[in-house]
Design a protein around this motif. Sequence first.
Motif, PDB file in Angstrom:
ATOM      1  N   VAL A   1       0.911  -1.291   0.121  1.00  0.00           N
ATOM      2  CA  VAL A   1       0.039   0.079   0.022  1.00  0.00           C
ATOM      3  C   VAL A   1       0.925   1.167  -0.139  1.00  0.00           C
ATOM      4  O   VAL A   1       2.048   1.186   0.150  1.00  0.00           O
ATOM      5  CB  VAL A   1      -1.011   0.114   1.156  1.00  0.00           C
ATOM      6  CG1 VAL A   1      -1.888  -1.153   1.354  1.00  0.00           C
ATOM      7  CG2 VAL A   1      -0.150   0.216   2.589  1.00  0.00           C
ATOM      8  N   SER A   2       0.242   2.300  -0.408  1.00  0.00           N
ATOM      9  CA  SER A   2       0.931   3.582  -0.526  1.00  0.00           C
ATOM     10  C   SER A   2       1.556   4.106   1.126  1.00  0.00           C
ATOM     11  O   SER A   2       0.790   3.705   2.158  1.00  0.00           O
ATOM     12  CB  SER A   2       0.037   4.774  -0.868  1.00  0.00           C
ATOM     13  OG  SER A   2       0.568   5.987  -0.615  1.00  0.00           O
ATOM     14  N   PRO A   3       2.660   4.614   1.300  1.00  0.00           N
ATOM     15  CA  PRO A   3       2.959   5.231   2.575  1.00  0.00           C
ATOM     16  C   PRO A   3       2.194   6.310   3.227  1.00  0.00           C
ATOM     17  O   PRO A   3       2.246   6.527   4.346  1.00  0.00           O
ATOM     18  CB  PRO A   3       4.324   5.418   2.217  1.00  0.00           C
ATOM     19  CG  PRO A   3       4.615   5.806   0.829  1.00  0.00           C
ATOM     20  CD  PRO A   3       3.554   4.915   0.006  1.00  0.00           C
TER      21      PRO A   3
ATOM     22  N   SER B   1      -5.111  -8.587  -5.880  1.00  0.00           N
ATOM     23  CA  SER B   1      -5.672  -8.100  -7.386  1.00  0.00           C
ATOM     24  C   SER B   1      -6.613  -7.190  -6.786  1.00  0.00           C
ATOM     25  O   SER B   1      -6.992  -6.013  -7.486  1.00  0.00           O
ATOM     26  CB  SER B   1      -6.429  -9.201  -7.974  1.00  0.00           C
ATOM     27  OG  SER B   1      -5.586  -9.957  -8.642  1.00  0.00           O
ATOM     28  N   ASP B   2      -7.429  -7.145  -5.834  1.00  0.00           N
ATOM     29  CA  ASP B   2      -8.496  -6.500  -5.202  1.00  0.00           C
ATOM     30  C   ASP B   2      -8.590  -5.463  -4.117  1.00  0.00           C
ATOM     31  O   ASP B   2      -8.993  -4.291  -4.115  1.00  0.00           O
ATOM     32  CB  ASP B   2      -9.672  -7.515  -4.967  1.00  0.00           C
ATOM     33  CG  ASP B   2     -10.312  -8.002  -6.256  1.00  0.00           C
ATOM     34  OD1 ASP B   2     -10.092  -7.752  -7.296  1.00  0.00           O
ATOM     35  OD2 ASP B   2     -10.786  -9.332  -5.874  1.00  0.00           O
ATOM     36  N   LEU B   3      -7.636  -5.900  -3.206  1.00  0.00           N
ATOM     37  CA  LEU B   3      -7.588  -4.954  -1.936  1.00  0.00           C
ATOM     38  C   LEU B   3      -6.934  -3.452  -2.344  1.00  0.00           C
ATOM     39  O   LEU B   3      -7.389  -2.494  -1.772  1.00  0.00           O
ATOM     40  CB  LEU B   3      -6.668  -5.568  -0.780  1.00  0.00           C
ATOM     41  CG  LEU B   3      -7.270  -6.630   0.113  1.00  0.00           C
ATOM     42  CD1 LEU B   3      -6.271  -6.932   1.225  1.00  0.00           C
ATOM     43  CD2 LEU B   3      -8.594  -5.809   0.633  1.00  0.00           C
ATOM     44  N   PRO B   4      -6.040  -3.358  -3.277  1.00  0.00           N
ATOM     45  CA  PRO B   4      -5.708  -1.831  -3.610  1.00  0.00           C
ATOM     46  C   PRO B   4      -6.783  -1.104  -3.984  1.00  0.00           C
ATOM     47  O   PRO B   4      -7.027   0.078  -3.509  1.00  0.00           O
ATOM     48  CB  PRO B   4      -4.754  -2.232  -4.556  1.00  0.00           C
ATOM     49  CG  PRO B   4      -3.995  -3.602  -4.408  1.00  0.00           C
ATOM     50  CD  PRO B   4      -5.207  -4.381  -4.016  1.00  0.00           C
ATOM     51  N   SER B   5      -7.781  -1.571  -4.593  1.00  0.00           N
ATOM     52  CA  SER B   5      -8.855  -0.764  -4.960  1.00  0.00           C
ATOM     53  C   SER B   5      -9.846  -0.240  -3.797  1.00  0.00           C
ATOM     54  O   SER B   5     -10.294   0.745  -3.760  1.00  0.00           O
ATOM     55  CB  SER B   5      -9.957  -1.388  -5.986  1.00  0.00           C
ATOM     56  OG  SER B   5     -10.498  -2.773  -5.416  1.00  0.00           O
ATOM     57  N   LEU B   6      -9.929  -1.351  -2.880  1.00  0.00           N
ATOM     58  CA  LEU B   6     -10.562  -0.878  -1.470  1.00  0.00           C
ATOM     59  C   LEU B   6     -10.000   0.192  -0.741  1.00  0.00           C
ATOM     60  O   LEU B   6     -10.526   0.833  -0.364  1.00  0.00           O
ATOM     61  CB  LEU B   6     -10.741  -2.365  -0.781  1.00  0.00           C
ATOM     62  CG  LEU B   6     -11.808  -3.106  -1.047  1.00  0.00           C
ATOM     63  CD1 LEU B   6     -12.136  -4.276   0.083  1.00  0.00           C
ATOM     64  CD2 LEU B   6     -13.358  -2.391  -0.896  1.00  0.00           C
ATOM     65  N   VAL B   7      -8.603  -0.028  -0.639  1.00  0.00           N
ATOM     66  CA  VAL B   7      -7.737   1.053  -0.061  1.00  0.00           C
ATOM     67  C   VAL B   7      -8.071   2.421  -0.812  1.00  0.00           C
ATOM     68  O   VAL B   7      -8.179   3.270   0.037  1.00  0.00           O
ATOM     69  CB  VAL B   7      -6.262   0.717  -0.029  1.00  0.00           C
ATOM     70  CG1 VAL B   7      -5.474   1.700   0.569  1.00  0.00           C
ATOM     71  CG2 VAL B   7      -6.089  -0.538   0.732  1.00  0.00           C
ATOM     72  N   GLU B   8      -8.132   2.341  -2.168  1.00  0.00           N
ATOM     73  CA  GLU B   8      -8.055   3.698  -2.985  1.00  0.00           C
ATOM     74  C   GLU B   8      -9.647   4.171  -2.680  1.00  0.00           C
ATOM     75  O   GLU B   8     -10.000   5.461  -2.394  1.00  0.00           O
ATOM     76  CB  GLU B   8      -7.996   3.293  -4.357  1.00  0.00           C
ATOM     77  CG  GLU B   8      -8.186   4.451  -5.236  1.00  0.00           C
ATOM     78  CD  GLU B   8      -8.281   4.355  -6.662  1.00  0.00           C
ATOM     79  OE1 GLU B   8      -8.135   5.193  -7.402  1.00  0.00           O
ATOM     80  OE2 GLU B   8      -7.726   3.075  -6.995  1.00  0.00           O
TER      81      GLU B   8
END
Length: 377
Positions: A161-163, A327-334
């Motif tokens: 994830v992004s810092p 595949s999918d968690l980065p979009s939830l974080v966004e």
Amino acid sequence: MDSSSTPQVITCKAAVAWGAGEALVMEEVEVSPPQSLEIRIKVVSTSLCRSDLSAWQSHAIFPRIFGHEASGIVESVGLGVTEFKEGDHVLTVFIGECMSCRPCKSGKSNVCQVLGLERKGLMHSDQTTRFSVKGKPVYHYCAVSSFSEYTVVHSGCAVKVSPHVPLEKICLLSCGVAAGLGAAWNVADVSKGSTVVIFGLGTVGLSVAQGAKLRGASRIIGVDNNPKKCENAKAFGVTEVVDPNSYIEPIAQVIKSITDGGADFSFECVGDTDMITTALQSCCDGWGLTVTLGVPKVKPEMSAHYGLFLTGRTLKGTLFGGWKPKSDLPSLVEKYMNKEIHIDDYITHNLPFDEINKAFNLMKEGKCLRCVIHMPR
């Protein structure tokens, strides 16, 4: 740490469970270096999930380090790891994604054949443990074991994830909140204007409510016998609350009566196989869909009259809301960073690591949703 140096054993504090229901003990544990395709993480924040509590109360494998909803910073990487480097911020996940097995490539399932549920308290890669206390092995939990200042996970069980993302908040996406949202979106595909009934108003159930609300459900009925949980449910999208203790007739009959024949969607978020049958009975003939998310502590077998299915009802199970973690968690974080989904409101308590037993007591007593435990910096 020099990136060219070889990782060494780390000694740190961990909350070790030595027996079922016994208070966790702060121990000096030795954490082995990451092996091939593994990473060692400095845990920043971790939250207590009900499955941690259930496993701790049962006759599971001991001694053990629980915890699986976590965020942290990569301290070192093992051979063959190219996705992560020291200093990366990550979320841990209790099921991984190898990206190459049949389910991972299918697009139909998130239950990886290589990095699926860990049941023996050992690392996926070599079936050994990375923890020890005075030479005695200490077992893992859910492939993560985040109730330790440092832990080792397979690189397939972490998501970068992004810092700039607040690690003390998004640790909830490692399990509970993501599971509830995914059950509503990926598994049930809740439709606009529909009626939804949710059995159990903990973090998972209230995350289902948030997901259903965002999909435009017109009625979201919450069922729970804990008045404390019912009080705040409407803030998460629940439109009405039903307490089974307030009725003489079976709760399924109550739901059918107030919904003109049953809900379009019902969700079992308790971990009670009898409740799965109740949830099935509470949805309508023809197209009623029941999704079960809970993990039962006892009586894993369920029973239901075949007529419930003959008339068109469907029962579906789900693990982690159907999300493929990498595949999918980065979009939830966004979505969280864009304020499209809410996480912060599920955090009812923040505690330092040395008060972790207080977190267990709060959950046992039904006095918290998610308690975030903050590690020493």
